[in-house]
Scaffold this active site. Sequence first.
Site, PDB file in Angstrom:
ATOM      1  N   LYS A  52     -54.352 -28.569 -39.560  1.00 46.59           N
ATOM      2  CA  LYS A  52     -54.321 -27.876 -40.854  1.00 46.59           C
ATOM      3  C   LYS A  52     -53.431 -26.633 -40.768  1.00 46.59           C
ATOM      4  O   LYS A  52     -53.824 -25.540 -41.174  1.00 46.59           O
ATOM      5  CB  LYS A  52     -55.738 -27.502 -41.326  1.00 46.59           C
ATOM      6  CG  LYS A  52     -56.534 -28.716 -41.777  1.00 46.59           C
ATOM      7  CD  LYS A  52     -57.599 -28.355 -42.808  1.00 46.59           C
ATOM      8  CE  LYS A  52     -58.654 -27.460 -42.215  1.00 46.59           C
ATOM      9  NZ  LYS A  52     -59.745 -27.171 -43.147  1.00 46.59           N
ATOM     10  N   HIS A  53     -52.289 -26.801 -40.149  1.00 46.22           N
ATOM     11  CA  HIS A  53     -51.310 -25.721 -40.094  1.00 46.22           C
ATOM     12  C   HIS A  53     -49.923 -26.316 -39.825  1.00 46.22           C
ATOM     13  O   HIS A  53     -49.801 -27.512 -39.527  1.00 46.22           O
ATOM     14  CB  HIS A  53     -51.698 -24.689 -39.020  1.00 46.22           C
ATOM     15  CG  HIS A  53     -51.703 -25.208 -37.615  1.00 46.22           C
ATOM     16  ND1 HIS A  53     -52.852 -25.488 -36.916  1.00 46.22           N
ATOM     17  CD2 HIS A  53     -50.683 -25.512 -36.785  1.00 46.22           C
ATOM     18  CE1 HIS A  53     -52.553 -25.920 -35.722  1.00 46.22           C
ATOM     19  NE2 HIS A  53     -51.237 -25.957 -35.602  1.00 46.22           N
ATOM     20  N   ALA A  54     -48.940 -25.459 -39.929  1.00 44.42           N
ATOM     21  CA  ALA A  54     -47.571 -25.814 -39.528  1.00 44.42           C
ATOM     22  C   ALA A  54     -47.068 -24.700 -38.627  1.00 44.42           C
ATOM     23  O   ALA A  54     -47.668 -23.620 -38.548  1.00 44.42           O
ATOM     24  CB  ALA A  54     -46.684 -25.948 -40.764  1.00 44.42           C
TER      25      ALA A  54
END
Length: 143
Positions: A57-59
């Site tokens: 749930k991130h980049a």
Amino acid sequence: MNKKIKVKHSGIIKLQFYDDFPDGALVIGEAGKSVPFEIKRIYYITNLSNRKAVRGKHAHKKLDQYIFCLSGSFRLQLDDGETKQNFIIDSPYYGIRLGPKLWHTMTKFSRDCVILVLADDYYDKSDYIRDYKQFMEYVKEDK
Ligand code: TYD
């Protein structure tokens, strides 16, 4: 992995497989060769017995990584800001690229799932984008 990867900043590598039957099998990756960068960090994810576990749930802004499923399976969702794709990852030979500017989410882990990640840089908190709106802004600016 027989699904074509369409999202940007991803891709696939296949590691060398050495069948030592009946004494197991070896899977080999070499930095700068099959793994196309110098590896500065590895981490692995275990104890995935919670069926509802969600990871990622991130980049990242700059970090380049390859993710492997050494045992079991999980679902990987990739999103480059335009295109989203889901993959079931269940082979220890294939590494999926988690390049920069790629929102990634991992779910549906089997109980025996063990994930290995190879990264081209050290941990840097400031390289993370954890807010989806910020991610969309970041990839928009980048075009
Ligand atoms: P995170 O990267 O969000 O894990 P995942 O992508 O698997 O969901 O990291 C979870 C926590 O662990 C976060 O607080 C940062 C910390 N962490 C480190 O300190 N060093 C590392 O190399 C990594 C990958 C995470």
